[in-house]
Enzyme design. Structure first.
Site, PDB file in Angstrom:
ATOM      1  N   HIS A 142       6.462  -2.470   7.315  1.00 15.59           N
ATOM      2  CA  HIS A 142       7.030  -3.588   6.559  1.00 15.59           C
ATOM      3  C   HIS A 142       6.657  -3.482   5.084  1.00 15.59           C
ATOM      4  O   HIS A 142       7.471  -3.682   4.206  1.00 15.59           O
ATOM      5  CB  HIS A 142       6.525  -4.900   7.166  1.00 15.59           C
ATOM      6  N   ARG A 143       5.395  -3.109   4.820  1.00 15.69           N
ATOM      7  CA  ARG A 143       4.907  -3.012   3.433  1.00 15.69           C
ATOM      8  C   ARG A 143       5.578  -1.840   2.701  1.00 15.69           C
ATOM      9  O   ARG A 143       5.983  -1.968   1.550  1.00 15.69           O
ATOM     10  CB  ARG A 143       3.380  -2.837   3.462  1.00 15.69           C
ATOM     11  N   LYS A 155      -5.053  -3.415   2.284  1.00 13.61           N
ATOM     12  CA  LYS A 155      -3.717  -3.665   1.732  1.00 13.61           C
ATOM     13  C   LYS A 155      -3.584  -3.020   0.342  1.00 13.61           C
ATOM     14  O   LYS A 155      -2.593  -2.351   0.043  1.00 13.61           O
ATOM     15  CB  LYS A 155      -3.527  -5.185   1.626  1.00 13.61           C
ATOM     16  N   ASP A 198       2.577 -10.889   0.608  1.00 12.52           N
ATOM     17  CA  ASP A 198       2.191 -11.782   1.686  1.00 12.52           C
ATOM     18  C   ASP A 198       2.881 -11.271   2.940  1.00 12.52           C
ATOM     19  O   ASP A 198       4.072 -10.970   2.923  1.00 12.52           O
ATOM     20  CB  ASP A 198       2.562 -13.238   1.411  1.00 12.52           C
ATOM     21  N   SER A 199       2.110 -11.140   3.989  1.00 13.74           N
ATOM     22  CA  SER A 199       2.637 -10.466   5.170  1.00 13.74           C
ATOM     23  C   SER A 199       2.059 -11.080   6.424  1.00 13.74           C
ATOM     24  O   SER A 199       1.111 -11.864   6.373  1.00 13.74           O
ATOM     25  CB  SER A 199       2.304  -8.974   5.087  1.00 13.74           C
ATOM     26  N   ASN A 231      -7.639  -8.050   0.047  1.00 15.26           N
ATOM     27  CA  ASN A 231      -7.684  -7.219   1.243  1.00 15.26           C
ATOM     28  C   ASN A 231      -7.664  -5.747   0.800  1.00 15.26           C
ATOM     29  O   ASN A 231      -6.639  -5.227   0.355  1.00 15.26           O
ATOM     30  CB  ASN A 231      -6.457  -7.553   2.121  1.00 15.26           C
ATOM     31  N   PHE A 277      -5.361  -1.643   9.727  1.00 14.96           N
ATOM     32  CA  PHE A 277      -6.215  -2.834   9.692  1.00 14.96           C
ATOM     33  C   PHE A 277      -5.537  -3.943  10.507  1.00 14.96           C
ATOM     34  O   PHE A 277      -4.455  -3.750  11.069  1.00 14.96           O
ATOM     35  CB  PHE A 277      -6.465  -3.285   8.236  1.00 14.96           C
ATOM     36  N   GLY A 278      -6.164  -5.113  10.534  1.00 15.87           N
ATOM     37  CA  GLY A 278      -5.546  -6.292  11.144  1.00 15.87           C
ATOM     38  C   GLY A 278      -5.041  -6.045  12.561  1.00 15.87           C
ATOM     39  O   GLY A 278      -5.769  -5.571  13.437  1.00 15.87           O
ATOM     40  N   TYR A 279      -3.763  -6.356  12.785  1.00 14.91           N
ATOM     41  CA  TYR A 279      -3.169  -6.270  14.123  1.00 14.91           C
ATOM     42  C   TYR A 279      -2.688  -4.857  14.474  1.00 14.91           C
ATOM     43  O   TYR A 279      -2.114  -4.658  15.545  1.00 14.91           O
ATOM     44  CB  TYR A 279      -1.978  -7.238  14.233  1.00 14.91           C
TER      45      TYR A 279
HETATM   46  P1  ITT Z   1      -4.547 -11.310   0.483  1.00 10.08           P
HETATM   47  O1  ITT Z   1      -3.890 -12.644   0.752  1.00 10.08           O
HETATM   48  O2  ITT Z   1      -5.758 -11.415  -0.375  1.00 10.08           O
HETATM   49  O3  ITT Z   1      -3.563 -10.262   0.000  1.00 10.08           O
HETATM   50  P2  ITT Z   1      -4.767 -11.206   3.360  1.00 10.08           P
HETATM   51  O4  ITT Z   1      -5.246 -10.181   4.327  1.00 10.08           O
HETATM   52  O5  ITT Z   1      -5.264 -12.621   3.560  1.00 10.08           O
HETATM   53  O6  ITT Z   1      -5.105 -10.715   1.883  1.00 10.08           O
HETATM   54  P3  ITT Z   1      -2.126 -12.180   3.916  1.00 10.08           P
HETATM   55  O7  ITT Z   1      -2.435 -13.580   3.543  1.00 10.08           O
HETATM   56  O8  ITT Z   1      -0.811 -11.603   3.474  1.00 10.08           O
HETATM   57  O9  ITT Z   1      -3.216 -11.170   3.351  1.00 10.08           O
HETATM   58  O10 ITT Z   1      -2.297 -12.047   5.491  1.00 10.08           O
HETATM   59  C1  ITT Z   1      -1.781 -10.937   6.104  1.00 10.08           C
HETATM   60  C2  ITT Z   1      -2.400 -10.803   7.487  1.00 10.08           C
HETATM   61  O11 ITT Z   1      -1.384 -10.303   8.366  1.00 10.08           O
HETATM   62  C3  ITT Z   1      -3.491  -9.755   7.465  1.00 10.08           C
HETATM   63  O12 ITT Z   1      -4.769 -10.317   7.251  1.00 10.08           O
HETATM   64  C4  ITT Z   1      -3.357  -9.127   8.848  1.00 10.08           C
HETATM   65  O13 ITT Z   1      -3.990  -9.943   9.796  1.00 10.08           O
HETATM   66  C5  ITT Z   1      -1.850  -9.202   9.086  1.00 10.08           C
HETATM   67  N1  ITT Z   1      -1.183  -7.997   8.575  1.00 10.08           N
HETATM   68  C6  ITT Z   1      -0.366  -7.893   7.484  1.00 10.08           C
HETATM   69  N2  ITT Z   1       0.021  -6.631   7.283  1.00 10.08           N
HETATM   70  C7  ITT Z   1      -0.549  -5.910   8.266  1.00 10.08           C
HETATM   71  C8  ITT Z   1      -0.545  -4.544   8.577  1.00 10.08           C
HETATM   72  O14 ITT Z   1       0.100  -3.647   7.827  1.00 10.08           O
HETATM   73  N3  ITT Z   1      -1.230  -4.148   9.652  1.00 10.08           N
HETATM   74  C9  ITT Z   1      -1.898  -5.022  10.415  1.00 10.08           C
HETATM   75  N4  ITT Z   1      -1.996  -6.338  10.175  1.00 10.08           N
HETATM   76  C10 ITT Z   1      -1.312  -6.783   9.093  1.00 10.08           C
END
Ligand code: ITT
Length: 197
Positions: free
Chosen positions: A184-185, A14, A72-73, A11, A155-157
């Site tokens: 959190h990160r 991330k 992992d988050s 990601n 990104f993400g949510y």
């Molecule tokens: P890697 O496993 O390759 O690191 P990933 O995106 O699949 O990449 P995760 O398995 O840890 O990572 O899934 C984390 C998901 O949670 C991520 O794809 C987002 O949907 C959400 N997430 C985690 N941290 C976030 C953040 O800071 N802001 C928004 N969404 C987040």
């Protein structure tokens, strides 16, 4: 001692956040591509943030023979009994992406009133040193889920997550430095750096 550490994540957002948050350590951080990684992505089937982070960190350490860090988050929503949790990245199924995940989250919370939309971002980081020794740290960020996407940062949510620490803004509406300060990160990685210093 300065370290060279691979960030075991596919990601890019991330990876960027990890590099920025840990810049004060003075260590060198490499993405998987920069480290020349060429190994199959491991299955994240541990069922916990810590277990999944360990799987990713160990895979990189074993393939590359160098120090590795994995995060992992995910987002845990009270009204959904903690879902999507460890399934956050694949919430909407096999063809998921952030837009679909966010749409599904809004759909599931459509009848949930303000006051019952609390949620928490969780992050566990696992660091494996060159010699294979392990350090673990966690961080959380409390907030609530909005009614529509707002902002184009993060990104993400992030466009749906209104952090308790951002004055009513989503973590996609605040500058990256502010998100990293309260996220959190950010919390997990600063705790990790402190343990390792
Ligand atoms: P890697 O496993 O390759 O690191 P990933 O995106 O699949 O990449 P995760 O398995 O840890 O990572 O899934 C984390 C998901 O949670 C991520 O794809 C987002 O949907 C959400 N997430 C985690 N941290 C976030 C953040 O800071 N802001 C928004 N969404 C987040």
């Amino acid at each position: 001692m300065p370290k060279s550490v691979v960030i075991a994540s596919n990601n890019a957002h991330k990876v960027e956040e990890v590099k920025t948050i840990l810049a004060p350590t003075g260590w060198t951080f490499l993405s998987l591509k920069e480290a020349g990684a060429d190994y199959p992505e491991p299955e994240e089937d541990a069922g916990s943030f810590e277990g999944n982070a360990r799987i990713k960190a160990r895979a990189a350490h074993e393939a590359l023979g160098m120090a590795a860090l994995a995060d992992d988050s995910g987002l845990c929503v009270d009204a959904l009994d903690g879902a999507p949790g460890v399934y956050s990245s694949r919430f909407s199924g096999p063809d998921c992406d952030s837009a679909k995940n966010n749409a599904l989250l809004l759909e599931k919370l459509a009848d949930v009133p303000d006051g019952q939309r609390q949620a928490c971002f969780v992050c566990t980081v696992v660091f494996i040193d060159e010699d294979g020794s392990e350090t673990v740290a966690c961080g959380t960020c409390e907030g609530r889920i909005g009614h529509e996407e707002r902002g184009d940062g993060g990104f993400g949510y992030d466009p749906l997550f209104i952090s308790d620490d951002c004055g009513g803004l989503t973590t996609a509406e605040v500058p990256a430095e502010q998100k990293n300060e309260i996220s959190h990160r950010g919390r997990a990685l600063r705790a990790l750096a402190q343990q390792l210093s």
